[in-house]
Design a protein around this motif. Structure first.
Motif, PDB file in Angstrom:
ATOM      1  N   LEU A 174      82.005  94.402  85.936  1.00 11.43           N
ATOM      2  CA  LEU A 174      83.333  93.814  86.079  1.00 11.43           C
ATOM      3  C   LEU A 174      84.445  94.524  85.310  1.00 11.43           C
ATOM      4  N   LEU A 175      84.103  95.150  84.201  1.00 13.83           N
ATOM      5  CA  LEU A 175      85.137  95.831  83.412  1.00 13.83           C
ATOM      6  C   LEU A 175      85.394  97.229  83.962  1.00 13.83           C
ATOM      7  N   PRO A 176      86.650  97.609  84.082  1.00 19.42           N
ATOM      8  CA  PRO A 176      86.928  98.982  84.517  1.00 19.42           C
ATOM      9  C   PRO A 176      86.410  99.968  83.471  1.00 19.42           C
ATOM     10  N   PRO A 177      86.012 101.158  83.883  1.00 22.04           N
ATOM     11  CA  PRO A 177      85.445 102.141  82.948  1.00 22.04           C
ATOM     12  C   PRO A 177      86.310 102.400  81.719  1.00 22.04           C
ATOM     13  N   GLU A 178      87.628 102.442  81.894  1.00 21.71           N
ATOM     14  CA  GLU A 178      88.503 102.721  80.748  1.00 21.71           C
ATOM     15  C   GLU A 178      88.520 101.573  79.742  1.00 21.71           C
ATOM     16  N   ARG A 179      88.123 100.398  80.142  1.00 19.80           N
ATOM     17  CA  ARG A 179      88.101  99.226  79.243  1.00 19.80           C
ATOM     18  C   ARG A 179      86.746  99.076  78.533  1.00 19.80           C
ATOM     19  N   GLN A 180      85.711  99.707  79.036  1.00 27.31           N
ATOM     20  CA  GLN A 180      84.359  99.564  78.488  1.00 27.31           C
ATOM     21  C   GLN A 180      84.173 100.224  77.127  1.00 27.31           C
ATOM     22  N   SER A 181      85.148 100.971  76.674  1.00 26.88           N
ATOM     23  CA  SER A 181      85.022 101.649  75.376  1.00 26.88           C
ATOM     24  C   SER A 181      85.475 100.782  74.207  1.00 26.88           C
ATOM     25  N   ALA A 182      86.010  99.590  74.478  1.00 26.17           N
ATOM     26  CA  ALA A 182      86.474  98.707  73.397  1.00 26.17           C
ATOM     27  C   ALA A 182      86.358  97.248  73.847  1.00 26.17           C
ATOM     28  N   VAL A 183      85.142  96.709  73.762  1.00 24.81           N
ATOM     29  CA  VAL A 183      84.926  95.345  74.245  1.00 24.81           C
ATOM     30  C   VAL A 183      84.694  94.336  73.130  1.00 24.81           C
ATOM     31  N   ALA A 184      84.345  94.794  71.946  1.00 27.69           N
ATOM     32  CA  ALA A 184      84.132  93.894  70.809  1.00 27.69           C
ATOM     33  C   ALA A 184      84.553  94.615  69.535  1.00 27.69           C
ATOM     34  N   ARG A 185      85.019  93.832  68.571  1.00 22.32           N
ATOM     35  CA  ARG A 185      85.488  94.416  67.308  1.00 22.32           C
ATOM     36  C   ARG A 185      84.501  94.078  66.203  1.00 22.32           C
ATOM     37  N   ASP A 241      77.204 100.032  72.920  1.00 24.65           N
ATOM     38  CA  ASP A 241      76.959  99.556  71.556  1.00 24.65           C
ATOM     39  C   ASP A 241      76.500  98.100  71.581  1.00 24.65           C
ATOM     40  N   CYS A 242      77.196  97.285  72.347  1.00 23.92           N
ATOM     41  CA  CYS A 242      76.876  95.850  72.419  1.00 23.92           C
ATOM     42  C   CYS A 242      75.461  95.619  72.943  1.00 23.92           C
ATOM     43  N   ALA A 243      75.004  96.480  73.818  1.00 22.86           N
ATOM     44  CA  ALA A 243      73.670  96.325  74.417  1.00 22.86           C
ATOM     45  C   ALA A 243      72.560  96.372  73.367  1.00 22.86           C
ATOM     46  N   ARG A 244      72.835  96.924  72.204  1.00 25.92           N
ATOM     47  CA  ARG A 244      71.814  97.019  71.146  1.00 25.92           C
ATOM     48  C   ARG A 244      71.663  95.725  70.354  1.00 25.92           C
ATOM     49  N   TYR A 245      72.573  94.773  70.538  1.00 24.76           N
ATOM     50  CA  TYR A 245      72.548  93.537  69.758  1.00 24.76           C
ATOM     51  C   TYR A 245      72.051  92.357  70.596  1.00 24.76           C
ATOM     52  N   PRO A 246      71.193  91.507  70.027  1.00 27.06           N
ATOM     53  CA  PRO A 246      70.679  90.360  70.783  1.00 27.06           C
ATOM     54  C   PRO A 246      71.756  89.333  71.146  1.00 27.06           C
ATOM     55  N   LEU A 247      72.893  89.389  70.497  1.00 28.50           N
ATOM     56  CA  LEU A 247      74.001  88.495  70.834  1.00 28.50           C
ATOM     57  C   LEU A 247      74.480  88.729  72.271  1.00 28.50           C
ATOM     58  N   PHE A 248      74.246  89.927  72.774  1.00 28.09           N
ATOM     59  CA  PHE A 248      74.670  90.307  74.119  1.00 28.09           C
ATOM     60  C   PHE A 248      73.429  90.502  74.996  1.00 28.09           C
ATOM     61  N   PRO A 249      72.975  89.460  75.696  1.00 23.95           N
ATOM     62  CA  PRO A 249      71.773  89.594  76.537  1.00 23.95           C
ATOM     63  C   PRO A 249      72.010  90.536  77.720  1.00 23.95           C
ATOM     64  N   ALA A 250      70.929  91.064  78.254  1.00 26.60           N
ATOM     65  CA  ALA A 250      70.999  92.044  79.340  1.00 26.60           C
ATOM     66  C   ALA A 250      71.857  91.584  80.521  1.00 26.60           C
ATOM     67  N   PRO A 251      71.735  90.315  80.984  1.00 34.73           N
ATOM     68  CA  PRO A 251      72.599  89.910  82.112  1.00 34.73           C
ATOM     69  C   PRO A 251      74.099  89.999  81.781  1.00 34.73           C
ATOM     70  N   LEU A 252      74.472  89.724  80.547  1.00 32.14           N
ATOM     71  CA  LEU A 252      75.872  89.837  80.150  1.00 32.14           C
ATOM     72  C   LEU A 252      76.314  91.302  80.143  1.00 32.14           C
ATOM     73  N   ILE A 253      75.468  92.172  79.614  1.00 32.29           N
ATOM     74  CA  ILE A 253      75.789  93.608  79.590  1.00 32.29           C
ATOM     75  C   ILE A 253      75.959  94.128  81.014  1.00 32.29           C
ATOM     76  N   GLU A 254      75.063  93.732  81.907  1.00 32.64           N
ATOM     77  CA  GLU A 254      75.167  94.163  83.305  1.00 32.64           C
ATOM     78  C   GLU A 254      76.475  93.667  83.923  1.00 32.64           C
ATOM     79  N   ARG A 255      76.847  92.438  83.634  1.00 31.64           N
ATOM     80  CA  ARG A 255      78.089  91.870  84.154  1.00 31.64           C
ATOM     81  C   ARG A 255      79.304  92.623  83.595  1.00 31.64           C
TER      82      ARG A 255
END
Length: 68
Positions: free
Chosen positions: A48-59, A30-44
């Motif tokens: 770095l985040l475990p798969p189970e944590r990737q489902s809730a990274v921003a509110r 979801d975050c990858a669709r917003y310009p606030l989250f640039p591609a290098p940040l999404i890749e990081r």
């Protein structure tokens, strides 16, 4: 910014009847669709985040208010 801080700031700006709606958690995808989250940040995040944590990274919250 914490919800209470944002609410206080818009109240100080003269808004009343402040309410929050549509709270939901965003995934890394979801975050990858917003310009606030640039591609290098999404890749990081994916690396770095475990798969189970990737489902809730921003509110996401929708605020409504009115100015009298």
């Amino acid at each position: 910014m914490p919800e209470r801080v944002f609410g206080r700031k818009i109240e100080q700006a003269g808004f009343v009847d402040i309410a929050t709606h549509d709270e939901r958690w965003l995934t890394v995808d979801d975050c990858a669709r917003y310009p606030l989250f640039p591609a290098p940040l999404i890749e990081r995040m994916r690396r770095l985040l475990p798969p189970e944590r990737q489902s809730a990274v921003a509110r996401s919250l929708v605020f409504t208010a009115r100015k009298p």
